[in-house]
Design a protein around this motif. Structure first.
Motif, PDB file in Angstrom:
ATOM      1  N   SER A  48      50.697   8.738 -35.538  1.00 28.63           N
ATOM      2  CA  SER A  48      49.298   8.699 -35.954  1.00 28.63           C
ATOM      3  C   SER A  48      48.653  10.068 -35.743  1.00 28.63           C
ATOM      4  N   ARG A  49      47.431  10.199 -36.247  1.00 25.97           N
ATOM      5  CA  ARG A  49      46.695  11.456 -36.091  1.00 25.97           C
ATOM      6  C   ARG A  49      45.378  11.205 -35.360  1.00 25.97           C
ATOM      7  N   LEU A  50      44.963  12.187 -34.589  1.00 24.14           N
ATOM      8  CA  LEU A  50      43.704  12.086 -33.867  1.00 24.14           C
ATOM      9  C   LEU A  50      42.542  12.212 -34.847  1.00 24.14           C
ATOM     10  N   VAL A  51      41.708  11.180 -34.914  1.00 25.16           N
ATOM     11  CA  VAL A  51      40.586  11.132 -35.853  1.00 25.16           C
ATOM     12  C   VAL A  51      39.259  11.402 -35.151  1.00 25.16           C
ATOM     13  N   ALA A  52      39.116  10.889 -33.929  1.00 25.15           N
ATOM     14  CA  ALA A  52      37.862  11.109 -33.192  1.00 25.15           C
ATOM     15  C   ALA A  52      38.158  11.065 -31.700  1.00 25.15           C
ATOM     16  N   GLU A  53      37.417  11.869 -30.916  1.00 24.36           N
ATOM     17  CA  GLU A  53      37.647  11.966 -29.485  1.00 24.36           C
ATOM     18  C   GLU A  53      36.477  11.412 -28.689  1.00 24.36           C
ATOM     19  N   ASN A  54      36.826  10.758 -27.583  1.00 25.14           N
ATOM     20  CA  ASN A  54      35.850  10.371 -26.571  1.00 25.14           C
ATOM     21  C   ASN A  54      34.681   9.574 -27.155  1.00 25.14           C
ATOM     22  N   ILE A  55      34.990   8.551 -27.914  1.00 29.77           N
ATOM     23  CA  ILE A  55      33.952   7.762 -28.589  1.00 29.77           C
ATOM     24  C   ILE A  55      33.904   6.340 -28.032  1.00 29.77           C
ATOM     25  N   GLY A  56      32.737   5.707 -28.206  1.00 29.30           N
ATOM     26  CA  GLY A  56      32.545   4.349 -27.745  1.00 29.30           C
ATOM     27  C   GLY A  56      32.741   3.334 -28.850  1.00 29.30           C
ATOM     28  N   GLU A  57      32.484   2.080 -28.518  1.00 31.50           N
ATOM     29  CA  GLU A  57      32.783   0.981 -29.423  1.00 31.50           C
ATOM     30  C   GLU A  57      32.046   1.091 -30.754  1.00 31.50           C
ATOM     31  N   ALA A  58      30.764   1.412 -30.726  1.00 36.35           N
ATOM     32  CA  ALA A  58      29.983   1.453 -31.963  1.00 36.35           C
ATOM     33  C   ALA A  58      30.566   2.460 -32.943  1.00 36.35           C
ATOM     34  N   THR A  59      30.955   3.622 -32.448  1.00 35.23           N
ATOM     35  CA  THR A  59      31.525   4.648 -33.324  1.00 35.23           C
ATOM     36  C   THR A  59      32.907   4.242 -33.808  1.00 35.23           C
ATOM     37  N   ILE A  60      33.669   3.623 -32.941  1.00 33.96           N
ATOM     38  CA  ILE A  60      34.996   3.134 -33.342  1.00 33.96           C
ATOM     39  C   ILE A  60      34.874   2.173 -34.517  1.00 33.96           C
ATOM     40  N   LEU A  61      33.990   1.206 -34.382  1.00 31.10           N
ATOM     41  CA  LEU A  61      33.816   0.204 -35.435  1.00 31.10           C
ATOM     42  C   LEU A  61      33.272   0.830 -36.711  1.00 31.10           C
ATOM     43  N   ASP A  62      32.391   1.793 -36.587  1.00 28.41           N
ATOM     44  CA  ASP A  62      31.823   2.448 -37.767  1.00 28.41           C
ATOM     45  C   ASP A  62      32.907   3.207 -38.536  1.00 28.41           C
ATOM     46  N   ILE A  63      33.744   3.944 -37.817  1.00 31.49           N
ATOM     47  CA  ILE A  63      34.824   4.700 -38.471  1.00 31.49           C
ATOM     48  C   ILE A  63      35.813   3.749 -39.136  1.00 31.49           C
ATOM     49  N   LEU A  64      36.199   2.707 -38.433  1.00 36.10           N
ATOM     50  CA  LEU A  64      37.155   1.757 -38.998  1.00 36.10           C
ATOM     51  C   LEU A  64      36.587   1.047 -40.217  1.00 36.10           C
ATOM     52  N   SER A  65      35.307   0.709 -40.178  1.00 31.94           N
ATOM     53  CA  SER A  65      34.695   0.034 -41.323  1.00 31.94           C
ATOM     54  C   SER A  65      34.785   0.897 -42.572  1.00 31.94           C
ATOM     55  N   GLY A  66      34.567   2.185 -42.406  1.00 32.73           N
ATOM     56  CA  GLY A  66      34.665   3.091 -43.553  1.00 32.73           C
ATOM     57  C   GLY A  66      36.065   3.137 -44.135  1.00 32.73           C
ATOM     58  N   TYR A  67      37.052   3.191 -43.268  1.00 37.15           N
ATOM     59  CA  TYR A  67      38.433   3.219 -43.752  1.00 37.15           C
ATOM     60  C   TYR A  67      38.838   1.882 -44.360  1.00 37.15           C
ATOM     61  N   PHE A  68      38.364   0.773 -43.789  1.00 34.17           N
ATOM     62  CA  PHE A  68      38.685  -0.533 -44.367  1.00 34.17           C
ATOM     63  C   PHE A  68      38.091  -0.666 -45.770  1.00 34.17           C
ATOM     64  N   ALA A  69      36.873  -0.188 -45.935  1.00 34.68           N
ATOM     65  CA  ALA A  69      36.230  -0.267 -47.251  1.00 34.68           C
ATOM     66  C   ALA A  69      37.017   0.537 -48.281  1.00 34.68           C
ATOM     67  N   ALA A  70      37.418   1.738 -47.903  1.00 35.09           N
ATOM     68  CA  ALA A  70      38.185   2.580 -48.821  1.00 35.09           C
ATOM     69  C   ALA A  70      39.549   1.970 -49.115  1.00 35.09           C
ATOM     70  N   PHE A  71      40.165   1.401 -48.088  1.00 30.80           N
ATOM     71  CA  PHE A  71      41.482   0.773 -48.249  1.00 30.80           C
ATOM     72  C   PHE A  71      41.404  -0.408 -49.209  1.00 30.80           C
ATOM     73  N   ALA A  72      40.387  -1.231 -49.048  1.00 30.90           N
ATOM     74  CA  ALA A  72      40.233  -2.403 -49.918  1.00 30.90           C
ATOM     75  C   ALA A  72      39.993  -1.993 -51.366  1.00 30.90           C
ATOM     76  N   GLU A  73      39.337  -0.874 -51.567  1.00 30.16           N
ATOM     77  CA  GLU A  73      38.964  -0.442 -52.914  1.00 30.16           C
ATOM     78  C   GLU A  73      40.074   0.352 -53.604  1.00 30.16           C
ATOM     79  N   ARG A  74      40.798   1.193 -52.856  1.00 31.90           N
ATOM     80  CA  ARG A  74      41.675   2.165 -53.515  1.00 31.90           C
ATOM     81  C   ARG A  74      43.158   2.037 -53.142  1.00 31.90           C
ATOM     82  N   ARG A  75      43.535   1.057 -52.363  1.00 32.07           N
ATOM     83  CA  ARG A  75      44.932   0.962 -51.943  1.00 32.07           C
ATOM     84  C   ARG A  75      45.845   0.743 -53.142  1.00 32.07           C
ATOM     85  N   LYS A  76      47.073   1.230 -53.022  1.00 33.02           N
ATOM     86  CA  LYS A  76      48.094   0.972 -54.029  1.00 33.02           C
ATOM     87  C   LYS A  76      48.765  -0.368 -53.733  1.00 33.02           C
TER      88      LYS A  76
END
Length: 570
Positions: free
Chosen positions: A518-546
């Motif tokens: 895996s790759r380091l995406v964000a450092e020293n973050i709390g739950e709210a930021t974790i969920l926000d970042i993951l939500s963005g990737y989930f949205a993109a994954f649902a829309e553009r996945r092969k």
């Protein structure tokens, strides 16, 4: 197996004391891991042991710990930490008989806080064992032919093997080889039997450790067997791995991997996670010779002055892969052959009922983060009392109740139902692919929660997946309380490694079957930021996945695309 009598297992490579780090000097002068452990166990003034004994007891499968939930309060009261010990069992291939399970259950209730912990290396850990209960625990294990030799320390750790849910003949053969290899590579010192079993002490000689010598290995050494298409042991994270190549007559040989490892330090850029290299193939008759050769290369060339650079992965990188492979070939007595074709499909477990070619049944039981207590503990003990097959610990902290006779299937199914264990595989695909280390309150290295927090976080992430129609998508997620990597986070599609209470580094983009870091995406973050970042990737994954694309592969391509755009902008 091949005759290994011609292989040099006697070289004592102890360096001059002034060139050794403190841990190396301690081993050198420990009288083959005896030290003063005996005397420290008798000291009732303290619940702990000395620094030196704590280090040496790791070779015996024992870690001194304390309850960090109350550490500050005890300090304010001018009391020593609430010391207890973690005792880890050596269990090659994760295979356990019902009799052994019941003994582990008994010891956990008597000495281990009424809880059993399944580890990420297919074995048991007891927590909360006080000093005077260590010997009774180890002697209880001996009654069912279990021990804790080399479950920790600078030696070859418990040997892992794929937990095949279909219980094939190949699995049985590989499991037997894992046991044979484990018995072969553990330390030979009599210190263990003298200290824990009370056997007569004998004068030590320089041939007490014919392979390890006085200073053992520079660092821990992890070994595992994988049987494609299952990569549940995460073969690329092992110091030495064996990928089974199967023919019409069973296992023909193995592709050898070397130099894997997860441990790193956030403050030391010279440390890093590394995937093992697949360097060649050898026939199974040469297994012990090849294993000895690989371990002897690490013994002789590993860094004994700088402990943070002592793992085999750094030896491989510092000396060069070509040098290491040539040394292995020379020491094993034959060149490696070209790598044979193989393919992996996942690094997770299979749950629920399976039927084998022999007409027997297996049941894969999901154990969240490996912690067994309460009614679950009662239920598994009840099953063990009527079961005639095996209970296998998986590399992902769960269980495979294996070899169930057809006549006993209704009985075991009724017990699974009675104790609320039936249908453990009905959790979300994310939860079934989750894993966490112990972390707080017992691990002295933990900087953040893992085992106690991950289930709660998974629930919140499940909500995000549902919003994007991804609830059934299998995604691996792993959490550790520090960067050392005990839950193999760096090969998980989503990984969180602890930095401070409530703060984590977020890693994304590993391969679904453990083939890419895996790759380091964000450092020293709390739950709210974790969920926000993951939500963005989930949205993109649902829309553009092969079609058929896994989440980790999608994120990896997205990170590549972002890096390319950034380079163009610059």
């Amino acid at each position: 197996m091949t005759d290994t009598s011609t292989i040099d297992r006697s070289k004592d490579v102890s360096q001059p004391v002034e060139r050794l780090g403190p841990d190396e000097a301690l081993k050198l002068h420990s009288n083959y891991l005896r030290g003063h452990i005996d005397e420290d166990l008798l000291d009732r003034i303290t619940g702990g042991v000395t620094f030196a004994s704590n280090k040496l007891m790791k070779f015996h499968g024992i870690y001194q710990q304390d309850d960090r939930d109350i550490r500050d309060e005890r300090r304010r009261q001018k009391l020593e930490p609430a010391h207890s010990f973690m005792v880890r069992v050596r269990l090659p291939g994760g295979i356990c008989t019902p009799e052994q399970w019941l003994k582990v259950d008994e010891l956990a209730r008597a000495h281990g806080g009424n809880t059993i912990r399944l580890t990420t290396r297919q074995t048991f850990q007891f927590h909360w064992i006080v000093k005077e209960d260590i010997k009774p625990t180890i002697q209880g294990l001996q009654q069912v032919l279990l021990d804790t030799v080399a479950a920790c320390g600078d030696d070859a750790r418990t040997v892992m093997a794929t937990a095949d849910p279909l219980d094939s003949d190949v699995h049985a053969e590989v499991a037997a080889l894992s046991r044979q290899l484990s018995d072969h590579v553990i330390p030979k010192t009599r210190a263990y039997a003298e200290i824990w079993y009370g056997q007569e002490k004998v004068a030590t000689t320089d041939d007490e450790e014919p392979f390890y010598g006085r200073t053992y290995l520079p660092r821990k050494f992890k070994i595992g067997f994988a049987v494609p298409p299952f990569n549940d042991i995460d073969i690329y994270t092992q110091d030495m791995g064996f990928i089974a190549i199967v023919g019409d007559e069973g296992v023909e040989g193995f592709n050898l991997t070397i130099g894997g490892g997860m441990g790193r330090n956030d403050q030391d850029l010279n440390t890093y996670a590394r995937l093992g290299d697949v360097v060649g193939y050898f026939p199974k008759e040469r297994l012990l010779a090849v294993a000895d050769a690989v371990m002897s290369v690490q013994r002789d060339y590993g860094n004994r002055a700088e402990r943070s650079r002592a793992r085999f992965k750094y030896t491989v990188d510092d000396k060069g892969l070509g040098f290491i492979v040539a040394a292995i070939e020379e020491r094993s007595g034959a060149p490696l052959e070209p790598v044979r074709p193989f393919a992996f499909e996942s690094n997770g477990d299979a749950y629920g009922w399976r039927v084998t070619d022999r007409g027997l049944f297996n049941y894969g039981l999901f154990i969240e983060n490996g912690r067994i207590a309460g009614r679950m503990m009662d239920g598994i003990a009840a099953i063990a009392r009527v079961h005639s097959g095996q209970i296998r610990l998986t590399p992902n902290q769960s269980l495979n109740i294996a070899g169930i006779e057809p006549a006993r299937k209704p009985i075991i199914e009724a017990l699974l139902s009675e104790y609320g264990l039936l249908g453990s595989d009905q959790g979300s695909a994310l939860r079934l692919n989750s894993m966490a280390c112990v972390a707080l309150p017992t691990c002295p290295l933990a900087m953040a929660e893992a085992e106690r927090y991950l289930p709660e976080l998974v629930t919140k992430i499940e909500g995000l997946l549902a919003e994007h129609g991804l609830s059934d998508e299998p995604i691996t997620i792993r959490m550790t309380g520090c960067p050392n990597g005990c839950a193999r986070p760096y090969v998980a599609e989503i990984a969180l490694t602890g930095r401070a209470p409530g703060k984590y580094n977020l890693w994304l983009g590993a391969g679904f079957h453990g083939q890419r870091l895996s790759r380091l995406v964000a450092e020293n973050i709390g739950e709210a930021t974790i969920l926000d970042i993951l939500s963005g990737y989930f949205a993109a994954f649902a829309e553009r996945r092969k079609p058929g694309q896994h989440f980790g592969d999608f994120v990896d391509s997205e990170l590549d695309r972002a890096a390319d755009l950034s380079a163009l902008t610059v």
